[in-house]
Scaffold this motif. Structure first.
Motif, PDB file in Angstrom:
ATOM      1  N   ARG A  75      -8.301 -12.180 -10.080  1.00 44.71           N
ATOM      2  CA  ARG A  75      -9.079 -13.299 -10.656  1.00 44.71           C
ATOM      3  C   ARG A  75      -9.701 -13.161 -12.012  1.00 44.71           C
ATOM      4  NH1 ARG A  75     -13.643 -15.186  -6.613  1.00 44.71           N
ATOM      5  NH2 ARG A  75     -13.897 -12.698  -6.183  1.00 44.71           N
ATOM      6  N   ILE A  76      -9.215 -12.239 -12.697  1.00 43.45           N
ATOM      7  CA  ILE A  76      -9.638 -12.028 -14.141  1.00 43.45           C
ATOM      8  C   ILE A  76      -8.550 -12.479 -15.193  1.00 43.45           C
ATOM      9  CG2 ILE A  76     -10.350 -10.341 -15.795  1.00 43.45           C
ATOM     10  CD1 ILE A  76     -12.421 -11.179 -13.578  1.00 43.45           C
ATOM     11  N   ILE A  77      -7.277 -11.900 -14.987  1.00 44.60           N
ATOM     12  CA  ILE A  77      -6.049 -12.263 -15.663  1.00 44.60           C
ATOM     13  C   ILE A  77      -5.061 -12.834 -14.720  1.00 44.60           C
ATOM     14  CG2 ILE A  77      -4.246 -11.473 -17.061  1.00 44.60           C
ATOM     15  CD1 ILE A  77      -6.123  -8.886 -17.970  1.00 44.60           C
ATOM     16  N   PRO A  78      -4.739 -14.068 -14.928  1.00 39.90           N
ATOM     17  CA  PRO A  78      -4.125 -14.819 -13.744  1.00 39.90           C
ATOM     18  C   PRO A  78      -2.798 -14.090 -13.507  1.00 39.90           C
ATOM     19  CG  PRO A  78      -4.776 -16.348 -15.668  1.00 39.90           C
ATOM     20  CD  PRO A  78      -5.350 -14.885 -16.236  1.00 39.90           C
ATOM     21  N   PRO A  79      -2.340 -14.010 -12.229  1.00 39.19           N
ATOM     22  CA  PRO A  79      -1.140 -13.275 -12.199  1.00 39.19           C
ATOM     23  C   PRO A  79       0.015 -14.003 -12.545  1.00 39.19           C
ATOM     24  CG  PRO A  79      -2.723 -13.334 -10.147  1.00 39.19           C
ATOM     25  CD  PRO A  79      -3.362 -14.142 -11.069  1.00 39.19           C
ATOM     26  N   ALA A  80       0.108 -15.338 -12.555  1.00 40.19           N
ATOM     27  CA  ALA A  80       1.360 -15.927 -13.163  1.00 40.19           C
ATOM     28  C   ALA A  80       1.637 -15.770 -14.543  1.00 40.19           C
ATOM     29  CB  ALA A  80       1.054 -17.401 -12.735  1.00 40.19           C
ATOM     30  N   ASN A  81       0.328 -15.215 -15.307  1.00 42.13           N
ATOM     31  CA  ASN A  81       0.419 -14.958 -16.821  1.00 42.13           C
ATOM     32  C   ASN A  81       1.135 -13.787 -16.979  1.00 42.13           C
ATOM     33  OD1 ASN A  81      -0.698 -17.602 -17.086  1.00 42.13           O
ATOM     34  ND2 ASN A  81      -1.988 -16.940 -18.682  1.00 42.13           N
ATOM     35  N   GLN A  82       0.516 -12.845 -16.055  1.00 42.24           N
ATOM     36  CA  GLN A  82       0.951 -11.320 -15.876  1.00 42.24           C
ATOM     37  C   GLN A  82       2.510 -11.221 -15.844  1.00 42.24           C
ATOM     38  OE1 GLN A  82      -1.356  -8.437 -13.925  1.00 42.24           O
ATOM     39  NE2 GLN A  82      -2.902  -9.931 -13.844  1.00 42.24           N
ATOM     40  N   LEU A  83       2.797 -11.912 -14.725  1.00 46.02           N
ATOM     41  CA  LEU A  83       4.321 -12.211 -14.358  1.00 46.02           C
ATOM     42  C   LEU A  83       5.176 -12.432 -15.524  1.00 46.02           C
ATOM     43  CD1 LEU A  83       4.104 -13.225 -10.792  1.00 46.02           C
ATOM     44  CD2 LEU A  83       4.658 -10.874 -11.549  1.00 46.02           C
ATOM     45  N   GLU A  84       4.635 -13.659 -16.256  1.00 40.19           N
ATOM     46  CA  GLU A  84       5.476 -14.145 -17.189  1.00 40.19           C
ATOM     47  C   GLU A  84       5.580 -13.306 -18.629  1.00 40.19           C
ATOM     48  OE1 GLU A  84       7.369 -16.742 -19.874  1.00 40.19           O
ATOM     49  OE2 GLU A  84       7.345 -16.497 -17.707  1.00 40.19           O
ATOM     50  N   ALA A  85       4.515 -12.327 -18.779  1.00 34.10           N
ATOM     51  CA  ALA A  85       4.675 -11.362 -19.771  1.00 34.10           C
ATOM     52  C   ALA A  85       5.387 -10.336 -19.697  1.00 34.10           C
ATOM     53  CB  ALA A  85       3.082 -10.642 -20.124  1.00 34.10           C
ATOM     54  N   TRP A  86       5.370  -9.629 -18.422  1.00 33.04           N
ATOM     55  CA  TRP A  86       6.595  -8.587 -18.027  1.00 33.04           C
ATOM     56  C   TRP A  86       7.894  -9.204 -17.946  1.00 33.04           C
ATOM     57  CZ3 TRP A  86       4.254  -4.832 -19.700  1.00 33.04           C
ATOM     58  CH2 TRP A  86       2.826  -4.786 -19.553  1.00 33.04           C
ATOM     59  N   ARG A  87       8.077 -10.468 -17.491  1.00 36.33           N
ATOM     60  CA  ARG A  87       9.282 -11.013 -17.201  1.00 36.33           C
ATOM     61  C   ARG A  87      10.004 -11.037 -18.901  1.00 36.33           C
ATOM     62  NH1 ARG A  87      12.006 -15.301 -18.791  1.00 36.33           N
ATOM     63  NH2 ARG A  87      10.117 -16.204 -19.830  1.00 36.33           N
ATOM     64  N   LYS A  88       9.116 -11.538 -19.828  1.00 37.07           N
ATOM     65  CA  LYS A  88       9.441 -11.718 -21.274  1.00 37.07           C
ATOM     66  C   LYS A  88      10.114 -10.259 -21.965  1.00 37.07           C
ATOM     67  CE  LYS A  88       7.340 -13.981 -24.028  1.00 37.07           C
ATOM     68  NZ  LYS A  88       6.105 -14.899 -24.811  1.00 37.07           N
ATOM     69  N   LEU A  89       9.288  -9.278 -21.073  1.00 37.83           N
ATOM     70  CA  LEU A  89       9.503  -7.851 -22.008  1.00 37.83           C
ATOM     71  C   LEU A  89      10.418  -7.110 -21.038  1.00 37.83           C
ATOM     72  CD1 LEU A  89       5.667  -7.018 -22.265  1.00 37.83           C
ATOM     73  CD2 LEU A  89       7.537  -7.449 -24.501  1.00 37.83           C
ATOM     74  N   GLY A  90      11.018  -7.792 -20.038  1.00 35.41           N
ATOM     75  CA  GLY A  90      12.072  -7.091 -19.058  1.00 35.41           C
ATOM     76  C   GLY A  90      11.677  -5.615 -18.294  1.00 35.41           C
ATOM     77  N   THR A  91      10.210  -5.864 -17.890  1.00 38.69           N
ATOM     78  CA  THR A  91       9.676  -4.697 -17.384  1.00 38.69           C
ATOM     79  C   THR A  91       9.456  -4.704 -15.927  1.00 38.69           C
ATOM     80  OG1 THR A  91       8.041  -4.177 -19.242  1.00 38.69           O
ATOM     81  CG2 THR A  91       7.217  -3.301 -17.327  1.00 38.69           C
ATOM     82  N   PRO A  92      10.015  -3.659 -15.307  1.00 37.48           N
ATOM     83  CA  PRO A  92      10.101  -3.831 -13.876  1.00 37.48           C
ATOM     84  C   PRO A  92       8.325  -4.164 -13.276  1.00 37.48           C
ATOM     85  CG  PRO A  92      11.153  -1.872 -14.500  1.00 37.48           C
ATOM     86  CD  PRO A  92      10.631  -2.599 -15.849  1.00 37.48           C
ATOM     87  N   VAL A  93       8.436  -4.830 -12.297  1.00 38.30           N
ATOM     88  CA  VAL A  93       7.241  -5.370 -11.701  1.00 38.30           C
ATOM     89  C   VAL A  93       6.871  -4.937 -10.296  1.00 38.30           C
ATOM     90  CG1 VAL A  93       5.729  -7.473 -11.129  1.00 38.30           C
ATOM     91  CG2 VAL A  93       6.854  -7.220 -13.297  1.00 38.30           C
ATOM     92  N   ARG A  94       5.890  -4.488  -9.933  1.00 40.76           N
ATOM     93  CA  ARG A  94       5.437  -4.280  -8.376  1.00 40.76           C
ATOM     94  C   ARG A  94       4.432  -5.075  -8.258  1.00 40.76           C
ATOM     95  NH1 ARG A  94       4.375   1.898  -7.054  1.00 40.76           N
ATOM     96  NH2 ARG A  94       6.538   1.775  -7.524  1.00 40.76           N
ATOM     97  N   GLN A  95       4.549  -6.035  -7.239  1.00 44.52           N
ATOM     98  CA  GLN A  95       3.300  -6.731  -6.807  1.00 44.52           C
ATOM     99  C   GLN A  95       2.687  -6.331  -5.529  1.00 44.52           C
ATOM    100  OE1 GLN A  95       3.870 -11.501  -7.180  1.00 44.52           O
ATOM    101  NE2 GLN A  95       6.078 -11.160  -7.688  1.00 44.52           N
ATOM    102  N   THR A  96       1.408  -6.532  -5.652  1.00 44.59           N
ATOM    103  CA  THR A  96       0.583  -6.179  -4.487  1.00 44.59           C
ATOM    104  C   THR A  96      -0.356  -7.185  -4.119  1.00 44.59           C
ATOM    105  OG1 THR A  96      -1.308  -5.257  -5.675  1.00 44.59           O
ATOM    106  CG2 THR A  96       0.879  -3.883  -5.594  1.00 44.59           C
ATOM    107  N   ALA A  97      -1.089  -7.023  -2.922  1.00 43.09           N
ATOM    108  CA  ALA A  97      -2.023  -8.360  -2.672  1.00 43.09           C
ATOM    109  C   ALA A  97      -3.421  -7.860  -3.217  1.00 43.09           C
ATOM    110  CB  ALA A  97      -2.061  -8.318  -1.117  1.00 43.09           C
ATOM    111  N   ASP A  98      -3.343  -6.993  -4.173  1.00 37.98           N
ATOM    112  CA  ASP A  98      -4.763  -6.471  -4.638  1.00 37.98           C
ATOM    113  C   ASP A  98      -5.530  -7.539  -5.648  1.00 37.98           C
ATOM    114  OD1 ASP A  98      -4.673  -3.936  -3.131  1.00 37.98           O
ATOM    115  OD2 ASP A  98      -3.272  -3.616  -4.545  1.00 37.98           O
TER     116      ASP A  98
END
Length: 218
Positions: A179-202
């Motif tokens: 609830r601090i940095i929107p998860p959708a924004n995080q996912l978009e940043a890493w998508r643009k950079l081509g970085t592997p992502v591990r999503q958690t429920a945390d």
């Protein structure tokens, strides 16, 4: 930037952890990664970083959390060291960004409205629930409010003034309950950079993540 050794036993490996805005060593000093030294970085009123104490290491695992992802990106771009792994947790290299970080209006509101009461609410939103918040309050950082306000202002100033860099991260961990940095924004940043992502429920601050990446998975 402050650099503090929490373990300095001359191991060949180092865990280099960049904590978030407003942090100090208090919440992180009890983690004991096995078989390596452990340095904490925090206080991003400047990005001055001394690489000399790190020259002796042959293997440096960088972990950035929250605003520490941005700070670590800048440090790694400026200093060539033997980074073996780079793990980002609930943060992005773009601290103030409508699509890839904290939306500018929210960041500005946090800075302009920072009080003891608003800081208390911010820390509550970092945590998953009331029990986690109570546990965090027992070891919350103890830095002065004026210092935290200055840090927020300086992060914004430095980010606007610095030239673009090419961030390199091996893994991004994104908590869908952040609830601090929107998860959708995080996912978009890493998508643009081509970085592997591990999503958690945390949540943004989650003990399980720190146990894994500051202790169990070094």
């Amino acid at each position: 930037m402050k650099q503090l050794f929490l373990i300095n036993e001359h191991h060949p490996r180092l865990l280099l952890f960049f904590a978030g805005w407003g942090a100090d060593e208090t919440p992180f000093k009890d983690y004991r990664p096995a078989g390596c030294d452990y340095m904490l970085c925090y206080d991003y009123r400047t990005l001055d970083f001394d690489p000399e104490p790190l020259r002796a290491y042959t293997d440096i695992h960088v972990v950035g959390w929250s605003m520490g992802v941005w700070a670590a990106t800048r440090v790694m771009d400026s200093h060539a060291l033997p980074y073996s792994r780079r793990t980002a947790i609930n943060g992005t290299p773009y601290p103030i960004d409508e699509q890839c970080g904290i939306p500018p209006a929210i960041y500005r509101g946090t800075l302009e409205g920072l009080t003891d009461a608003s800081l208390h609410k911010f820390l509550r939103r970092m945590c998953a629930d009331s029990a986690a918040f109570r546990a965090f309050l027992e070891r919350t950082p103890r830095r002065p409010l004026d210092e935290l306000r200055e840090e927020l202002a300086e992060i914004a100033r430095q980010d606007a003034a610095l030239p673009p860099c090419a961030p390199r991260w091996d893994l991004a961990v994104v908590g869908t309950a952040d609830r601090i940095i929107p998860p959708a924004n995080q996912l978009e940043a890493w998508r643009k950079l081509g970085t592997p992502v591990r999503q958690t429920a945390d949540a943004h601050y989650q003990e399980a993540l720190f146990h894994q990446y500051l202790q169990d998975d070094v």
